[in-house]
Design a protein around this motif. Structure first.
Motif, PDB file in Angstrom:
ATOM      1  N   HIS A 278      43.575  46.034  43.243  1.00 21.08           N
ATOM      2  CA  HIS A 278      42.444  46.269  44.141  1.00 21.08           C
ATOM      3  C   HIS A 278      42.926  46.288  45.599  1.00 21.08           C
ATOM      4  O   HIS A 278      43.772  45.480  45.994  1.00 21.08           O
TER       5      HIS A 278
ATOM      6  N   GLU B 181      41.650  45.262  48.379  1.00 22.48           N
ATOM      7  CA  GLU B 181      41.500  43.978  49.084  1.00 22.48           C
ATOM      8  C   GLU B 181      42.579  42.991  48.656  1.00 22.48           C
ATOM      9  O   GLU B 181      43.080  42.213  49.465  1.00 22.48           O
ATOM     10  N   LEU B 182      42.949  43.035  47.389  1.00 28.13           N
ATOM     11  CA  LEU B 182      44.008  42.151  46.903  1.00 28.13           C
ATOM     12  C   LEU B 182      45.351  42.563  47.486  1.00 28.13           C
ATOM     13  O   LEU B 182      46.208  41.706  47.763  1.00 28.13           O
TER      14      LEU B 182
ATOM     15  N   ASP C 139      40.943  32.538  41.103  1.00 19.76           N
ATOM     16  CA  ASP C 139      39.590  32.991  41.444  1.00 19.76           C
ATOM     17  C   ASP C 139      39.618  34.361  42.145  1.00 19.76           C
ATOM     18  O   ASP C 139      38.779  35.226  41.875  1.00 19.76           O
ATOM     19  N   LEU C 140      40.591  34.551  43.054  1.00 18.10           N
ATOM     20  CA  LEU C 140      40.708  35.852  43.728  1.00 18.10           C
ATOM     21  C   LEU C 140      41.023  36.955  42.722  1.00 18.10           C
ATOM     22  O   LEU C 140      40.434  38.039  42.757  1.00 18.10           O
TER      23      LEU C 140
ATOM     24  N   LYS D 247      40.384  37.043  39.560  1.00 17.87           N
ATOM     25  CA  LYS D 247      39.210  37.288  38.719  1.00 17.87           C
ATOM     26  C   LYS D 247      38.166  38.105  39.471  1.00 17.87           C
ATOM     27  O   LYS D 247      37.543  39.004  38.913  1.00 17.87           O
ATOM     28  N   ARG D 248      37.993  37.794  40.757  1.00 21.17           N
ATOM     29  CA  ARG D 248      36.996  38.506  41.561  1.00 21.17           C
ATOM     30  C   ARG D 248      37.342  39.982  41.695  1.00 21.17           C
ATOM     31  O   ARG D 248      36.448  40.839  41.717  1.00 21.17           O
ATOM     32  N   TYR D 249      38.638  40.299  41.768  1.00 17.73           N
ATOM     33  CA  TYR D 249      39.053  41.683  41.981  1.00 17.73           C
ATOM     34  C   TYR D 249      39.536  42.357  40.700  1.00 17.73           C
ATOM     35  O   TYR D 249      40.322  43.285  40.732  1.00 17.73           O
ATOM     36  N   GLY D 250      39.082  41.867  39.538  1.00 16.80           N
ATOM     37  CA  GLY D 250      39.201  42.625  38.298  1.00 16.80           C
ATOM     38  C   GLY D 250      40.520  42.545  37.581  1.00 16.80           C
ATOM     39  O   GLY D 250      40.843  43.440  36.798  1.00 16.80           O
ATOM     40  N   GLU D 251      41.318  41.472  37.796  1.00 12.49           N
ATOM     41  CA  GLU D 251      42.563  41.331  37.038  1.00 12.49           C
ATOM     42  C   GLU D 251      42.258  40.874  35.609  1.00 12.49           C
ATOM     43  O   GLU D 251      41.214  40.266  35.340  1.00 12.49           O
TER      44      GLU D 251
ATOM     45  N   ILE E 124      45.256  36.243  35.067  1.00 10.78           N
ATOM     46  CA  ILE E 124      44.539  35.161  35.769  1.00 10.78           C
ATOM     47  C   ILE E 124      45.027  33.807  35.268  1.00 10.78           C
ATOM     48  O   ILE E 124      45.281  32.887  36.066  1.00 10.78           O
TER      49      ILE E 124
END
Length: 520
Positions: free
Chosen positions: A316, A318-319, A388-389, A391-395, A400
């Motif tokens: 992602h 943002e990541l 948490d990051l 997971k939030r960005y779809g890994e 995770i």
């Protein structure tokens, strides 16, 4: 006279004509009135006839509708009656089944009452036999206590300690056999994999610092940086969040701050202000904003370059930016972005040796310390923040979990988790990778020796290899080989519980028997 008569005749003729015309008009009006009355009477008769026909048609339609409604109602009532008959049959069947069940329950209740009575009688018999048995046991205990000279509690304690010692002895023997068998195959394979990974990747030594030095063209520039009544230096510190240290160091200004990203923004802004020469609060704010934009662009570029170097795609955006922020983050003076790249390469190399998907291993290795980019903004361990990051960005879940488990915040449950943990230890534990303060280094060595000396049977302990290994010398007379094996494990567990350290610490327990004699 004749003229007068003529006039009178004319007048009479006119009067007679008028009277005749009036009579004719009256007669014509009566005739018209009669014709109008006849026409209206005809219209009224036609209307009555049409009304009667409409009335008859409406009555016929109403009778048809009533007949149809009556037929439909009869059909519906017939269906309802059939349904009601079916329900009545079902209800009657259910009532019959309920009656049969009630009869069965009554018969069972009677059987249960009979059994309860029998059990009550049996319990009375058993209680009597138990009381007799307890009396016999108490008598036998008294006899045994008198013969052995020990109370029941003392004998039980001796028996438990003997069983426990025997069990520990047998467990230690089995453990030694298992470890010797596993080490022959596992150590060789692990050493080959780790050596191959380290040989195929070699990173730089640590060079990160917590201060930056900006050279000045002359010492006069220090006064311009400070400004009138210190307004310029206050504006720089307020805009960047970094402390400026202006001391006797010739032609240099020191920037001090814990945040490397802010320190880099301050360094770029100060160098531009010095080269431009215009130093005042408004210009300072403008230059700091431009420097901040450049650093953010370099952060994004660093993240993209890292993903490209590792060969990981689909992360992602943002990541990717957060990965780039690791360029300005250090841990034990080691650059976290370089450390993440090292871990990614090591994970990929070891995964290839083990037959695991190297792309997944590289992805987990690159993202394992992503939480350190935000750990000063969010409370909690960086492994949990990173998970948490991700997971939030779809890994994916296995990535995770590998991020969250690399410091054992959650249990390891896959080979990927172990690979990331091992690569993280390799990158951080190699010589020169990290730097510690002298005080913390000495304290770690003292704590290691203190933990070792707290165990019974320890003669001496030495923390060597910069605290990477702890060697313990035992007193041979007070311990055995089996106890030495258990002691090594106990010391390792206590170190894990009480200390915080990078990498891993090897615990070596030495026990030897020496025979000494003198020839005279």
């Amino acid at each position: 006279m004749s003229f007068t008569l003529a006039i009178l005749g004319i007048i009479l003729a006119l009067v007679a004509g008028l009277a005749l015309g009036y009579l004719i008009r009256v007669k014509q009006g009566k005739a018209r009135l009669q014709s109008v009355e006849q026409l209206s009477q005809k219209i009224m008769d036609d209307a009555r006839r049409e009304a009667e026909t409409l009335k008859k048609e409406a009555l016929l339609q109403a009778k048809d509708q009533l007949y149809q409604m009556k037929v439909e109602f009869e059909e519906q009532t017939k269906e309802r009656r059939q349904e009601l008959n079916q329900w009545e049959k079902r209800l009657s069947q259910k009532e019959e089944s309920q009656d049969r069940r009630a009869l069965k329950f009554e018969s069972r209740e009677q059987e249960f009452l009979k059994r309860e009575n029998k059990l009550a009688e049996a319990e009375k018999v058993v209680s009597k036999s138990q009381s007799k048995y307890q009396e016999l046991v108490n008598k036998q205990k008294q006899v045994l206590e008198e013969v052995a000279g020990l109370t029941q509690q003392q004998a039980k304690a001796q028996l438990i300690s003997a069983i426990e010692q025997e069990a520990r002895h047998e467990a230690a023997k089995s453990l030694r056999l298992i470890e010797s068998e596993v080490r022959e195959s596992a150590d060789k394979k692990a050493q080959e994999i780790l050596a191959s990974a380290c040989q195929r990747y070699a990173g730089d030594y640590v060079t990160e610092k917590t201060v930056s030095v900006v050279p000045l063209p002359s010492d006069e520039m220090k006064g311009r940086i400070i400004g009138r009544e210190g307004r310029n230096i206050r504006a720089i510190e307020a805009a960047t969040g970094i402390d400026l240290i202006i001391d006797d160091t010739p032609e240099a200004v020191i920037l001090s701050g814990f945040n490397p990203m802010r320190r880099e923004i301050a360094r770029i802004a100060l160098e531009r202000l010095i080269s431009d020469g215009r130093i005042h609060p408004a210009r300072i704010e403008e230059v700091v904003k431009k420097a901040q934009q450049e650093v953010e662009a370099s952060v994004k570029e660093a993240g993209e370059q890292a993903t490209f170097d590792v060969g990981v795609h689909g992360i992602h955006p943002e990541l990717v930016k957060i990965i780039g922020r690791l360029k300005y983050r250090s841990s034990y003076a080691q650059n976290v972005l370089q450390h993440s790249l090292e871990v990614a390469f090591l994970c990929g190399t070891m995964a290839s040796e083990l037959g695991i998907n190297p792309k997944h291993a590289k992805r987990a290795g690159l993202l394992h310390d992503i939480g350190k980019a935000l750990d000063h903004e969010i409370e909690g361990p960086h492994a949990v923040i990173g998970a948490d990051l991700a997971k939030r960005y779809g890994e994916k879940p296995h990535i995770i979990h590998a991020i969250q488990a690399h410091h054992e915040d959650v249990p390891l449950n896959s080979v990927l988790d172990v690979l990331v943990q091992a690569a993280d230890a390799l990158s951080g534990a190699r010589p020169g990778a990290r730097r510690e303060m002298l005080e913390s280094y000495v304290k770690r060595l003292e704590d290691l020796e203190r933990i070792a000396d707290s165990f019974e049977g320890v003669s001496k302990s030495f923390a060597i290899q910069a605290g990477r290994e702890l060697r313990i010398v035992l007193e041979a007379a007070k311990t055995s080989d089996d106890k030495a094996l258990m002691l090594a494990k106990d010391v390792a567990r206590k170190i894990e519980d009480e200390m915080v350290y990078p990498g891993q610490i090897k615990v070596t327990v030495i026990r030897e028997t020496r025979a000494v004699d003198y020839a005279k």
